[in-house]
Write a protein that holds these residues in place. Structure first.
Motif, PDB file in Angstrom:
ATOM      1  N   LEU A  58       0.828  -1.272   0.112  1.00  6.85           N
ATOM      2  CA  LEU A  58       0.138  -0.038   0.101  1.00  6.85           C
ATOM      3  C   LEU A  58       0.743   1.200   0.028  1.00  6.85           C
ATOM      4  O   LEU A  58       0.561   2.200  -0.522  1.00  6.85           O
ATOM      5  N   LEU A  59       2.111   1.213   0.908  1.00 10.85           N
ATOM      6  CA  LEU A  59       2.775   2.346   0.692  1.00 10.85           C
ATOM      7  C   LEU A  59       3.311   2.465  -0.713  1.00 10.85           C
ATOM      8  O   LEU A  59       3.326   3.695  -1.202  1.00 10.85           O
ATOM      9  N   ALA A  60       3.886   1.422  -1.287  1.00 10.49           N
ATOM     10  CA  ALA A  60       4.570   1.815  -2.577  1.00 10.49           C
ATOM     11  C   ALA A  60       3.484   2.308  -3.609  1.00 10.49           C
ATOM     12  O   ALA A  60       3.666   2.906  -4.540  1.00 10.49           O
ATOM     13  N   SER A  61       2.158   1.745  -3.261  1.00  3.37           N
ATOM     14  CA  SER A  61       1.144   2.339  -4.228  1.00  3.37           C
ATOM     15  C   SER A  61       0.523   3.789  -3.840  1.00  3.37           C
ATOM     16  O   SER A  61      -0.335   4.469  -4.371  1.00  3.37           O
ATOM     17  N   GLY A  62       1.165   4.441  -2.852  1.00  5.13           N
ATOM     18  CA  GLY A  62       0.743   5.802  -2.528  1.00  5.13           C
ATOM     19  C   GLY A  62      -0.378   5.880  -1.902  1.00  5.13           C
ATOM     20  O   GLY A  62      -1.062   6.995  -1.634  1.00  5.13           O
ATOM     21  N   GLN A  63      -0.726   4.993  -0.803  1.00  4.06           N
ATOM     22  CA  GLN A  63      -1.983   4.919   0.093  1.00  4.06           C
ATOM     23  C   GLN A  63      -1.555   5.339   1.267  1.00  4.06           C
ATOM     24  O   GLN A  63      -2.652   5.820   2.150  1.00  4.06           O
ATOM     25  N   ILE A  64      -0.480   4.960   1.631  1.00  6.50           N
ATOM     26  CA  ILE A  64      -0.128   5.399   3.251  1.00  6.50           C
ATOM     27  C   ILE A  64       1.357   5.872   3.208  1.00  6.50           C
ATOM     28  O   ILE A  64       2.014   5.676   1.918  1.00  6.50           O
ATOM     29  N   ASP A  65       1.803   6.403   4.209  1.00  2.00           N
ATOM     30  CA  ASP A  65       3.232   7.184   4.171  1.00  2.00           C
ATOM     31  C   ASP A  65       4.128   6.572   5.022  1.00  2.00           C
ATOM     32  O   ASP A  65       5.382   6.842   4.422  1.00  2.00           O
ATOM     33  N   LEU A  66       4.085   5.748   5.891  1.00  2.00           N
ATOM     34  CA  LEU A  66       5.132   5.319   6.897  1.00  2.00           C
ATOM     35  C   LEU A  66       4.703   3.709   7.520  1.00  2.00           C
ATOM     36  O   LEU A  66       3.697   3.465   7.768  1.00  2.00           O
ATOM     37  N   VAL A  67       5.618   3.168   7.503  1.00  2.00           N
ATOM     38  CA  VAL A  67       5.487   1.650   8.255  1.00  2.00           C
ATOM     39  C   VAL A  67       6.747   1.502   9.052  1.00  2.00           C
ATOM     40  O   VAL A  67       7.852   1.935   8.673  1.00  2.00           O
ATOM     41  N   CYS A  68       6.316   1.421  10.501  1.00  2.00           N
ATOM     42  CA  CYS A  68       7.455   1.025  11.373  1.00  2.00           C
ATOM     43  C   CYS A  68       7.207  -0.069  12.133  1.00  2.00           C
ATOM     44  O   CYS A  68       6.369  -0.511  12.695  1.00  2.00           O
ATOM     45  N   GLU A  69       8.412  -1.100  11.945  1.00  2.00           N
ATOM     46  CA  GLU A  69       8.211  -2.307  12.762  1.00  2.00           C
ATOM     47  C   GLU A  69       9.367  -2.708  13.549  1.00  2.00           C
ATOM     48  O   GLU A  69      10.460  -1.945  13.350  1.00  2.00           O
ATOM     49  N   ALA A  70       9.309  -3.629  14.540  1.00  2.00           N
ATOM     50  CA  ALA A  70      10.392  -4.161  15.132  1.00  2.00           C
ATOM     51  C   ALA A  70      10.344  -5.741  15.054  1.00  2.00           C
ATOM     52  O   ALA A  70       9.114  -6.575  14.943  1.00  2.00           O
ATOM     53  N   GLY A  71      11.407  -6.495  15.468  1.00  2.00           N
ATOM     54  CA  GLY A  71      11.512  -7.774  15.628  1.00  2.00           C
ATOM     55  C   GLY A  71      11.390  -8.543  14.376  1.00  2.00           C
ATOM     56  O   GLY A  71      10.895  -9.887  14.325  1.00  2.00           O
ATOM     57  N   LEU A  72      11.413  -8.058  13.159  1.00  2.00           N
ATOM     58  CA  LEU A  72      11.342  -8.587  11.883  1.00  2.00           C
ATOM     59  C   LEU A  72      12.903  -9.377  11.415  1.00  2.00           C
ATOM     60  O   LEU A  72      13.853  -9.151  11.919  1.00  2.00           O
ATOM     61  N   LYS A  73      12.576 -10.596  10.655  1.00  4.46           N
ATOM     62  CA  LYS A  73      13.623 -11.059  10.383  1.00  4.46           C
ATOM     63  C   LYS A  73      13.770 -10.952   8.813  1.00  4.46           C
ATOM     64  O   LYS A  73      13.025 -10.487   8.219  1.00  4.46           O
ATOM     65  N   LEU A  74      14.820 -11.427   8.197  1.00  2.54           N
ATOM     66  CA  LEU A  74      15.331 -11.357   6.893  1.00  2.54           C
ATOM     67  C   LEU A  74      14.090 -11.742   5.890  1.00  2.54           C
ATOM     68  O   LEU A  74      13.750 -11.008   5.118  1.00  2.54           O
ATOM     69  N   HIS A  75      13.632 -12.753   6.192  1.00  2.00           N
ATOM     70  CA  HIS A  75      12.494 -13.289   5.339  1.00  2.00           C
ATOM     71  C   HIS A  75      11.192 -12.420   5.374  1.00  2.00           C
ATOM     72  O   HIS A  75      10.650 -12.112   4.632  1.00  2.00           O
ATOM     73  N   ASP A  76      11.092 -11.422   6.473  1.00  2.00           N
ATOM     74  CA  ASP A  76       9.695 -10.545   6.607  1.00  2.00           C
ATOM     75  C   ASP A  76      10.225  -9.431   5.788  1.00  2.00           C
ATOM     76  O   ASP A  76       9.047  -8.615   5.328  1.00  2.00           O
ATOM     77  N   TRP A  77      11.447  -8.748   5.479  1.00  2.00           N
ATOM     78  CA  TRP A  77      11.573  -7.638   4.964  1.00  2.00           C
ATOM     79  C   TRP A  77      12.319  -7.637   3.635  1.00  2.00           C
ATOM     80  O   TRP A  77      12.483  -6.545   2.979  1.00  2.00           O
ATOM     81  N   ALA A  78      13.242  -8.670   3.162  1.00  2.00           N
ATOM     82  CA  ALA A  78      13.954  -8.495   2.169  1.00  2.00           C
ATOM     83  C   ALA A  78      13.247  -8.261   0.794  1.00  2.00           C
ATOM     84  O   ALA A  78      13.809  -7.408  -0.051  1.00  2.00           O
ATOM     85  N   ALA A  79      12.206  -8.926   0.684  1.00  2.17           N
ATOM     86  CA  ALA A  79      11.624  -8.620  -0.562  1.00  2.17           C
ATOM     87  C   ALA A  79      10.772  -7.308  -0.624  1.00  2.17           C
ATOM     88  O   ALA A  79      10.665  -6.720  -1.728  1.00  2.17           O
ATOM     89  N   LEU A  80      10.761  -6.513   0.359  1.00  2.00           N
ATOM     90  CA  LEU A  80      10.085  -5.169   0.499  1.00  2.00           C
ATOM     91  C   LEU A  80      10.764  -4.108  -0.190  1.00  2.00           C
ATOM     92  O   LEU A  80      10.416  -3.099  -0.625  1.00  2.00           O
ATOM     93  N   VAL A  81      12.350  -4.185   0.131  1.00  2.00           N
ATOM     94  CA  VAL A  81      13.199  -3.025  -0.268  1.00  2.00           C
ATOM     95  C   VAL A  81      12.850  -2.844  -1.529  1.00  2.00           C
ATOM     96  O   VAL A  81      12.959  -1.558  -2.110  1.00  2.00           O
ATOM     97  N   PRO A  82      13.225  -3.678  -2.636  1.00  2.00           N
ATOM     98  CA  PRO A  82      13.195  -3.133  -3.821  1.00  2.00           C
ATOM     99  C   PRO A  82      11.663  -2.735  -4.375  1.00  2.00           C
ATOM    100  O   PRO A  82      11.658  -1.775  -5.251  1.00  2.00           O
ATOM    101  N   ILE A  83      10.729  -3.243  -3.729  1.00  2.00           N
ATOM    102  CA  ILE A  83       9.437  -2.552  -4.005  1.00  2.00           C
ATOM    103  C   ILE A  83       9.110  -1.385  -3.402  1.00  2.00           C
ATOM    104  O   ILE A  83       8.793  -0.465  -4.273  1.00  2.00           O
ATOM    105  N   VAL A  84       9.548  -1.070  -2.291  1.00  2.00           N
ATOM    106  CA  VAL A  84       9.204   0.585  -1.701  1.00  2.00           C
ATOM    107  C   VAL A  84      10.170   1.462  -2.482  1.00  2.00           C
ATOM    108  O   VAL A  84       9.899   2.360  -3.045  1.00  2.00           O
ATOM    109  N   GLU A  85      11.735   1.107  -2.776  1.00  2.00           N
ATOM    110  CA  GLU A  85      12.518   1.968  -3.320  1.00  2.00           C
ATOM    111  C   GLU A  85      12.390   2.069  -4.931  1.00  2.00           C
ATOM    112  O   GLU A  85      12.643   2.984  -5.314  1.00  2.00           O
ATOM    113  N   GLY A  86      11.736   1.041  -5.548  1.00  2.00           N
ATOM    114  CA  GLY A  86      11.542   1.271  -6.935  1.00  2.00           C
ATOM    115  C   GLY A  86      10.252   2.150  -7.329  1.00  2.00           C
ATOM    116  O   GLY A  86      10.020   2.261  -8.399  1.00  2.00           O
ATOM    117  N   ALA A  87       9.408   2.304  -5.903  1.00  2.00           N
ATOM    118  CA  ALA A  87       8.167   3.189  -6.167  1.00  2.00           C
ATOM    119  C   ALA A  87       8.774   4.537  -5.833  1.00  2.00           C
ATOM    120  O   ALA A  87       7.618   5.361  -5.683  1.00  2.00           O
TER     121      ALA A  87
END
Length: 260
Positions: free
Chosen positions: A191-220
């Protein structure tokens, strides 16, 4: 492999995972508890097994890291990171806001990612040097002129310890907190990548939780980092930010006041 071949492979992985997941959605299946007390279902395992079979047949030299079945070493410097169902609690509850996450890392840095929501038929795809797409159409994050206007999302307060929770609430107080959203896991990042929300803040994530998200958010047009504003790589910790408007990075880090 070239990026287009990698993308084609990642999309086939997402298709295979979706085929394994859909028959179990809202089927009343039971969940087990893993060692960390998080839930897991037969659908999680079947989806990861389906993706692993394809990878081992087609890119046998690549490393595989998956949430359910751990690490299979490789020799190529490339790592596929798999989370078959990110948001298993939502999946169990019948909420279609979970997703399959597929990432490719090269020398520890995320270069490609997929968020696939197999029930709604929604798919975000991002790769280095390419614009992020949602169901084949390019998407962009939105401008946020001041932090007080920002719509903030997080999966839930139960994932913060007391110290992290204090920092999160300090950030939330500086945002448009009356519109703050709880729940959503990886779906929030789409949703953030699509311009629907502005900010996500998380803790306790592992590599599998966030690795795929980086190119998606940054490519948007957004940015992802840790709570100190540092770029994310395979050795990063679990405190993760996604910011739709990179101009707000310093504001967010300052609001978190995270100095550890």
């Amino acid at each position: 492999m070239k990026i287009d071949q990698d993308l084609a492979l990642a999309l086939r992985l997402a298709d295979a995972a979706g085929d394994a997941i859909r028959p179990h959605f809202r089927s009343g299946l039971d969940a087990e508890r893993k060692d960390d007390a998080s839930p897991v279902t037969v659908a999680d395992r079947a989806a990861e097994e389906a993706m692993r079979r394809i990878l081992k047949a087609e890119v046998p030299r690549d490393e595989i890291v998956g949430e359910e079945f751990g690490t299979e070493a490789g020799t190529s410097g490339r790592t596929w990171v798999l989370d078959p169902i990110d948001g298993t609690v939502s999946f169990i509850a019948g909420r279609p806001i979970f997703g399959t996450l597929i990432a490719l890392l090269v020398d520890g840095w995320p270069v490609m990612g997929v968020i696939d929501q197999p029930i709604l038929g929604e798919r975000w795809v991002g790769a280095s040097g390419m614009a992020t797409t949602f169901n084949g159409r390019e998407v962009r994050t939105r401008t946020c002129r001041q932090l007080s206007d920002a719509m903030l999302a997080t999966t839930g307060p139960q994932y913060f310890d007391d110290h992290q929770g204090d920092h999160f609430m300090a950030l939330a107080a500086r945002t448009d907190h009356r519109r703050m959203m709880m729940g959503g896991d990886c779906y929030n990042y789409g949703l953030l990548a699509s311009g629907q929300i502005d900010l996500v803040c998380e803790a306790g994530l592992k590599l599998h939780d966030w690795a795929a998200l980086v190119p998606i958010v940054e490519g948007a047009g957004g940015t992802m980092c840790d709570w100190n504003g540092e770029p994310l790589h395979a050795a990063s910790g679990g405190e993760v930010l996604a910011i739709g408007d990179p101009a707000r990075l310093e504001d967010v880090v300052e609001a978190l006041a995270c100095h550890h």
